[in-house]
Scaffold this active site. Structure first.
Site, mmCIF file in Angstrom:
data_model
loop_
_atom_site.group_PDB
_atom_site.id
_atom_site.type_symbol
_atom_site.label_atom_id
_atom_site.label_comp_id
_atom_site.label_asym_id
_atom_site.label_seq_id
_atom_site.Cartn_x
_atom_site.Cartn_y
_atom_site.Cartn_z
ATOM 1 N N TYR A 1 0.825 -1.219 0.000
ATOM 2 C CA TYR A 1 0.000 0.000 0.000
ATOM 3 C C TYR A 1 0.853 1.261 0.000
ATOM 4 O O TYR A 1 0.328 2.364 -0.195
ATOM 5 C CB TYR A 1 -0.917 0.044 1.219
ATOM 6 C CG TYR A 1 -1.911 -1.086 1.330
ATOM 7 C CD1 TYR A 1 -2.118 -1.997 0.300
ATOM 8 C CD2 TYR A 1 -2.666 -1.247 2.489
ATOM 9 C CE1 TYR A 1 -3.027 -3.032 0.427
ATOM 10 C CE2 TYR A 1 -3.592 -2.279 2.616
ATOM 11 C CZ TYR A 1 -3.759 -3.165 1.592
ATOM 12 O OH TYR A 1 -4.666 -4.191 1.732
ATOM 13 N N LEU B 1 -17.633 -3.821 1.174
ATOM 14 C CA LEU B 1 -18.747 -3.146 0.499
ATOM 15 C C LEU B 1 -18.703 -3.407 -1.008
ATOM 16 O O LEU B 1 -19.388 -2.721 -1.775
ATOM 17 C CB LEU B 1 -18.709 -1.638 0.776
ATOM 18 C CG LEU B 1 -18.588 -1.245 2.257
ATOM 19 C CD1 LEU B 1 -18.598 0.268 2.404
ATOM 20 C CD2 LEU B 1 -19.674 -1.883 3.085
ATOM 21 N N ILE C 1 -12.734 -4.828 7.421
ATOM 22 C CA ILE C 1 -11.794 -3.698 7.406
ATOM 23 C C ILE C 1 -12.132 -2.762 6.243
ATOM 24 O O ILE C 1 -11.353 -2.627 5.302
ATOM 25 C CB ILE C 1 -10.332 -4.170 7.353
ATOM 26 C CG1 ILE C 1 -10.127 -5.205 6.237
ATOM 27 C CG2 ILE C 1 -9.888 -4.740 8.696
ATOM 28 C CD1 ILE C 1 -8.671 -5.461 5.932
ATOM 29 N N LYS D 1 -12.278 0.398 3.973
ATOM 30 C CA LYS D 1 -11.419 1.573 3.863
ATOM 31 C C LYS D 1 -12.294 2.817 3.946
ATOM 32 O O LYS D 1 -13.445 2.840 3.474
ATOM 33 C CB LYS D 1 -10.613 1.548 2.582
ATOM 34 C CG LYS D 1 -11.417 1.673 1.303
ATOM 35 C CD LYS D 1 -10.489 1.759 0.099
ATOM 36 C CE LYS D 1 -11.280 1.999 -1.175
ATOM 37 N NZ LYS D 1 -10.421 2.192 -2.356
#
Length: 261
Positions: free
Chosen positions: A38, A177, A215, A217
């Site tokens: 990342y 999601l 988790i 974002k």
């Protein structure tokens, strides 16, 4: 492991990343997830340092890049990750992908060494199929603590859920999601309207009901707090059954180096 964490994928603006981590911790999050790939571990560390939260209360996880999975590279790059994050140890270190430089017999003993040196507390894997997990368990001395995979109501990972329960590791859901797709699903929206919450909260609550940590974002304080609100949402058995019955298998993360799902 806290059931809700802050994901930091694509959060690579240093100031924004540090501020979102600080905001999440101040709001009540206690699980922060990052990765070597990342390119934001230093910013995540800055956010942790800026938050008025003791380090021992934070569950901090990072992942070893797929190109860094030789024995020596695992050791060297994890030590660098610790330095960038500004911490003495990690709560969880993952193999990011079972691909590229990944070789169970070479990669995994390095994770055992890091655990023996108390630089990491738990060993994790990411994007592993049940077969990958079983092979890793044969090689590792340490137990596998978690497998982080894409999971949401449009990709329910039924086989992995059963395998995790049978084998005794945690599932952690990234992209919970479905990169926004979940927000338009009619079943999710109907349940959200019934409870007067966002579709995102419904998806996160559904994962929690299946004992899966999520988790998502988020960078804005609004989304960070909205996601945190999902821990107060109690779905009914009818809600859960309706979501379980969604007949879609929509994988959003499938790079060319991914395993044969």
């Amino acid at each position: 492991m806290p059931v809700l964490g802050l994901g930091t994928w694509q959060n690579d603006d240093p100031e924004q990343c540090a501020e979102s981590v600080r905001t999440a911790l101040q709001a009540g999050y206690r699980h922060v997830d990052t990765a070597q790939g990342y390119n934001n571990e230093a910013a995540v560390g800055d956010g942790i340092a800026a938050a008025d939260v003791p380090r021992e209360e934070i569950f901090l996880a990072t992942k070893v890049r797929a190109s860094n999975l030789s024995y020596a590279d695992v050791i060297e790059t994890t030590e660098r990750s610790l330095e960038d994050l500004g911490v003495d140890s990690l709560d969880l270190l993952y193999v990011h992908w079972p691909s590229r430089a990944y070789d169970p017999e070479e990669t995994l003993p390095a994770f055992d060494e890091l655990r023996d040196r108390e630089l990491i507390e738990h060993v994790g894997v990411s994007n592993f199929t049940p077969e990958h997990v079983d092979r890793a368990r044969e090689v590792l001395d340490a137990p596998i603590f978690a497998n982080q995979v894409e999971m949401h109501p449009l990709l329910p990972q039924t086989e992995l859920l059963a395998h995790a329960e049978e084998t005794g590791y945690n599932l952690v859901a990234y992209s919970p999601l479905a990169r926004g797709t979940i927000l338009e699903d009619p079943t999710i929206r109907d349940i959200a309207d019934k409870h007067d919450v966002s579709p995102a909260a419904v998806s996160l609550a559904w994962l929690r009901e299946h004992d899966v940590a999520a988790i998502p974002k988020a960078t804005s304080e609004t989304h960070i707090r909205e996601n945190l609100g999902s821990v107060r949402l109690n779905l009914s058995a009818e809600d859960i059954a309706a979501i379980d019955a969604i007949d879609r298998r929509d994988r959003r993360i499938d790079p060319d180096f991914a395993p044969d799902w």
